[in-house]
Design an enzyme around this catalytic site. Structure first.
Site, PDB file in Angstrom:
ATOM      1  N   ASP A  36       0.852  -1.190   0.000  1.00 39.71           N
ATOM      2  CA  ASP A  36       0.000   0.000   0.000  1.00 39.71           C
ATOM      3  C   ASP A  36       0.892   1.245   0.000  1.00 39.71           C
ATOM      4  O   ASP A  36       1.397   1.668   1.026  1.00 39.71           O
ATOM      5  CB  ASP A  36      -0.913   0.014   1.226  1.00 39.71           C
ATOM      6  CG  ASP A  36      -1.980   1.083   1.122  1.00 39.71           C
ATOM      7  OD1 ASP A  36      -2.969   0.855   0.405  1.00 39.71           O
ATOM      8  OD2 ASP A  36      -1.834   2.144   1.757  1.00 39.71           O
ATOM      9  N   GLU A  53       2.090   5.168  -0.271  1.00 43.12           N
ATOM     10  CA  GLU A  53       1.639   6.540  -0.021  1.00 43.12           C
ATOM     11  C   GLU A  53       2.423   7.433  -0.964  1.00 43.12           C
ATOM     12  O   GLU A  53       3.597   7.167  -1.263  1.00 43.12           O
ATOM     13  CB  GLU A  53       1.860   6.952   1.434  1.00 43.12           C
ATOM     14  CG  GLU A  53       1.112   6.104   2.452  1.00 43.12           C
ATOM     15  CD  GLU A  53      -0.394   6.100   2.249  1.00 43.12           C
ATOM     16  OE1 GLU A  53      -0.941   7.143   1.821  1.00 43.12           O
ATOM     17  OE2 GLU A  53      -1.016   5.053   2.512  1.00 43.12           O
ATOM     18  N   ASP A  76      -2.244   1.396  -6.964  1.00 42.34           N
ATOM     19  CA  ASP A  76      -0.825   1.235  -6.617  1.00 42.34           C
ATOM     20  C   ASP A  76      -0.001   0.688  -7.781  1.00 42.34           C
ATOM     21  O   ASP A  76       1.057   1.244  -8.122  1.00 42.34           O
ATOM     22  CB  ASP A  76      -0.678   0.294  -5.410  1.00 42.34           C
ATOM     23  CG  ASP A  76      -1.389   0.820  -4.184  1.00 42.34           C
ATOM     24  OD1 ASP A  76      -0.747   1.485  -3.356  1.00 42.34           O
ATOM     25  OD2 ASP A  76      -2.609   0.570  -4.050  1.00 42.34           O
ATOM     26  N   HIS A 115      -4.141   5.474   6.371  1.00 46.72           N
ATOM     27  CA  HIS A 115      -3.318   6.196   5.398  1.00 46.72           C
ATOM     28  C   HIS A 115      -1.842   6.245   5.778  1.00 46.72           C
ATOM     29  O   HIS A 115      -1.061   6.926   5.087  1.00 46.72           O
ATOM     30  CB  HIS A 115      -3.852   7.606   5.106  1.00 46.72           C
ATOM     31  CG  HIS A 115      -5.187   7.604   4.438  1.00 46.72           C
ATOM     32  ND1 HIS A 115      -5.417   6.919   3.252  1.00 46.72           N
ATOM     33  CD2 HIS A 115      -6.377   8.164   4.802  1.00 46.72           C
ATOM     34  CE1 HIS A 115      -6.690   7.085   2.915  1.00 46.72           C
ATOM     35  NE2 HIS A 115      -7.291   7.823   3.827  1.00 46.72           N
ATOM     36  N   ASP A 149      -1.633   0.504   6.990  1.00 46.60           N
ATOM     37  CA  ASP A 149      -2.658   0.033   6.053  1.00 46.60           C
ATOM     38  C   ASP A 149      -2.288  -1.346   5.501  1.00 46.60           C
ATOM     39  O   ASP A 149      -3.157  -2.220   5.363  1.00 46.60           O
ATOM     40  CB  ASP A 149      -2.828   1.019   4.899  1.00 46.60           C
ATOM     41  CG  ASP A 149      -3.657   2.237   5.292  1.00 46.60           C
ATOM     42  OD1 ASP A 149      -4.132   2.294   6.441  1.00 46.60           O
ATOM     43  OD2 ASP A 149      -3.818   3.142   4.444  1.00 46.60           O
TER      44      ASP A 149
END
Length: 240
Positions: free
Chosen positions: A55, A57, A154, A211, A216
């Site tokens: 995941d 960011e 992603d 987040h 996550d």
């Protein structure tokens, strides 16, 4: 000193306590084995030995659309689909090049502050580190694996667009993945809005910060584990 009769009663009492403790321990052991057996009975063979739950960011700003967006957190959780154990974690913050100063919106959303990315490797070096990690953990051992993401962004959008922008060769193992939202829907007949909805639907509490890439990834892994326990067999949902 204890009399012989009192000593005899004391020894008998001690033996009785030991016997009760042993019986209770045996009951706990049998109960534990039964629980594991129940899980084992529901588990079904998967197409892959390992799931790599990922995941990202990335840089973002609520006042304008950033081009390019750049990955600033790169977390991967390696889950054994047979034992349901997390066997390894890769986690790296990434220094952005173009929009190298994080917006307040980005920090408030992700919890990532400027000091966490300053001085870190750029994306091409992080990908090299990750490839070495993959070689050590999976590739050299011939294990089968695929990625699991919450949505398609992603690996369908974020990583390819950044690699294209900086002319970075993207490893081929990123070219297919499982979208956990689609597989959750296949298992429960309910399409979730996101990770929080899946946690709630499985009676799981959020752990850590939403987040945060690493938090996550760990929470998505918990969703995967619960679906595996229910006997769901995961399938590839995305390819490029």
């Amino acid at each position: 000193m204890l009399s012989r009769s009192r000593m005899f009663r004391f020894v008998i009492s001690q033996q009785r306590d030991i016997c009760v403790t042993s019986i209770n321990s045996l009951k706990i052991f049998k109960s534990s084995k039964a629980s594991m057996a129940d899980i084992g009975n529901n588990l079904k063979p998967q197409h892959f030995q390992y799931f790599l739950v990922l995941d990202f960011e990335a840089t973002c700003d609520d006042r304008k659309k950033l081009h390019p967006q750049e990955i600033i957190e790169f977390p991967v959780v390696m889950l054994n689909t047979e034992t349901l154990a997390t066997e390894a974690v890769f986690h790296q913050y990434v220094q952005p090049r173009v929009h190298n100063h994080l917006s307040h919106f980005c920090t408030n959303l992700t919890g990532i502050i400027q000091e966490m990315v300053d001085g870190q490797d750029h994306i091409e070096d992080v990908l090299k580190k990750y490839d070495k990690w993959m070689e050590e953990k999976l590739l050299s051992k011939g294990h089968t694996f695929t990625f699991v993401t919450c949505g398609d962004w992603d690996l369908k959008t974020m990583l390819p667009s950044q690699c294209d922008y900086f002319n970075i060769k993207k490893p081929g193992y990123f070219n297919q993945w499982i979208n956990i939202k689609k597989e959750y829907a296949a298992a429960t007949s309910k399409y979730p809005k996101g990770m929080l909805a899946m946690l709630d639907g499985l009676s799981l509490r959020l752990e850590g910060r939403h987040h945060s890439g690493i938090d996550d990834s760990k929470n998505i892994t918990r969703v995967v584990v619960e679906l595996l326990k229910k006997g769901h067999v995961f399938k590839i949902t995305g390819r490029i």
